[in-house]
Design an enzyme around this catalytic site. Structure first.
Site, PDB file in Angstrom:
ATOM      1  N   HIS A  83       0.830  -1.212   0.000  1.00 47.42           N
ATOM      2  CA  HIS A  83       0.000   0.000   0.000  1.00 47.42           C
ATOM      3  C   HIS A  83       0.869   1.270   0.000  1.00 47.42           C
ATOM      4  O   HIS A  83       1.890   1.351   0.677  1.00 47.42           O
ATOM      5  CB  HIS A  83      -0.911   0.009   1.242  1.00 47.42           C
ATOM      6  CG  HIS A  83      -1.994   1.031   1.163  1.00 47.42           C
ATOM      7  ND1 HIS A  83      -1.874   2.284   1.712  1.00 47.42           N
ATOM      8  CD2 HIS A  83      -3.215   0.985   0.563  1.00 47.42           C
ATOM      9  CE1 HIS A  83      -2.991   2.973   1.482  1.00 47.42           C
ATOM     10  NE2 HIS A  83      -3.812   2.202   0.782  1.00 47.42           N
TER      11      HIS A  83
ATOM     12  N   SER B  89     -10.095 -14.610  -1.952  1.00 40.64           N
ATOM     13  CA  SER B  89     -10.161 -13.188  -2.256  1.00 40.64           C
ATOM     14  C   SER B  89     -11.551 -12.779  -2.724  1.00 40.64           C
ATOM     15  O   SER B  89     -12.271 -13.561  -3.337  1.00 40.64           O
ATOM     16  CB  SER B  89      -9.142 -12.912  -3.364  1.00 40.64           C
ATOM     17  OG  SER B  89      -9.493 -11.777  -4.106  1.00 40.64           O
TER      18      SER B  89
END
Ligand code: PLP
Length: 360
Positions: free
Chosen positions: A106, A309
């Site tokens: 991130h 996911s």
């Protein structure tokens, strides 16, 4: 506008449809502030929601393999603050440490490392988004004399890939590297990992040699206020905790004033919905993820869904679709995150838009 946009919102891991206990509305008359750490001793600042904060942190503690008496941490403004908190902690404990993280980490990690002047070593990511272990070995060998500060992501931002903690631990062991701080970024995946039934789900909790975990609570579990949770072991935070006479307590977090409302909302969500409800929600999200993947495969070559996911990655569609559906994009890729509010009808309309788009 917000109400209208909600019905098309499929690109980011935020939901917008939850019940709020009306009894909580009265709390908006007060300024509830959790200035000091939830586990610090009582302060002279009494307008706080300390009990709710401790209670929220201890929710699922047994699933994290973190004994309550050993736990430290607090409710943050989101994962990004967790990120500053853990890097600060790592730097206090390892001033010469080098940060290792994959290129798919991130954005806020690089920014925080820059702010704290921590040398950063970016590791290549595989096509799936998972860290490249050979590159990690190579770069770690080049800096073997310095402590390793390692960010691993479980569910990366764009592709929802998971870095493999066991492989990283094996590498560190084989190189006799003991001076390390491994942090787990489980911003989105944390919300459902403890409840998912799958052979592939990562085992990333405190029974292994990690030092901290950061999560976004406003994502999967939900809260109307941006917030997250930073968790670590008490033994690591001594270097960070400072007695403040003005408060008659200690403050070891990045922020001074912190929302006392967020922990109350968090506690209420947990109490209202409960684990069984979360389990059902997870099943339903995984089901809509598969549905979108199958639909897209009929019209497009490239779709990627990593293990466990709820993110579907695909080729970036034309701009009007990107904006209409609030799609998050990265280069020529875009993704949808199949949160709880996304229905099969919403998916059908989205896939129809894509099927009708002009060839770019
Ligand atoms: C959302 C996300 C973040 C950022 O969290 P915020 O709570 O929005 O600050 C960091 N890492 C990952 C993997 C994320 O999904």
């Amino acid at each position: 506008q917000i109400e209208e946009r909600k019905n098309c919102f499929i690109g980011y891991p935020h939901r917008n449809d939850l019940y709020i206990n009306p009894e909580l509305f009265d709390l908006l008359h007060y300024h509830i502030n959790n200035i000091w750490g939830p586990f610090a001793h009582d302060s002279t600042y009494k307008m706080n929601s300390r009990e709710f904060e401790c209670n929220t942190l201890q929710y699922r503690a047994e699933k994290y393999h973190l004994d309550e008496s050993q736990m430290d941490g607090y409710v943050t403004t989101g994962w990004t603050e967790c990120n500053q908190q853990w890097l600060w902690l790592a730097k206090k404990n390892y001033p010469q440490g080098i940060l290792y993280c994959s290129q798919d980490t991130h954005y806020s990690v690089f920014k925080a490392a820059d702010m704290m002047n921590i040398e950063t070593c970016i590791i290549v990511a595989q096509d799936t988004g998972e860290i490249d272990y050979n590159d990690f070995v190579k770069k770690l060998s080049e800096n073997k004399d310095k402590p390793a500060i390692i960010n691993l992501t479980i569910g990366t931002t764009v592709k929802w890939a998971s870095d493999n903690l066991d492989k990283i631990l094996e590498i560190l062991k084989s190189m006799n590297k003991e001076d390390h701080h491994i942090h787990i970024d489980a911003a989105l995946s944390w919300g459902f990992l403890p409840f998912i039934e799958s052979d592939t789900k990562p085992d990333i909790w405190f029974h292994k040699d990690i030092k901290s975990i950061g999560i976004s609570w406003h994502k999967f579990i939900w809260c109307p206020l941006s917030c997250g949770i930073f968790l670590t072991r008490k033994e690591y935070t001594a270097s960070q905790s400072e007695y403040i006479p003005y408060l008659n307590s200690t403050n070891s977090g990045i922020s001074w004033s912190r929302s006392g409302l967020a922990p109350i909302f968090l506690r209420d969500t947990i109490q209202h919905y409960g684990d069984e409800w979360f389990r059902q929600q997870i099943k339903s999200c995984l089901d809509t993820t598969q549905y979108l993947k199958d639909k897209l495969k009929e019209i497009w070559q490239y779709t990627l869904v990593n293990n466990d996911s709820i993110t579907v990655v695909f080729q970036k569609p034309q701009d009007d679709i990107v904006h209409k559906r609030s799609l998050a994009c990265d280069g020529n890729l875009a993704h949808a995150v199949l949160m709880q509010h996304v229905t099969k009808d919403m998916i059908d309309l989205f896939v129809q838009d894509i099927a009708n788009q002009k060839v770019l």
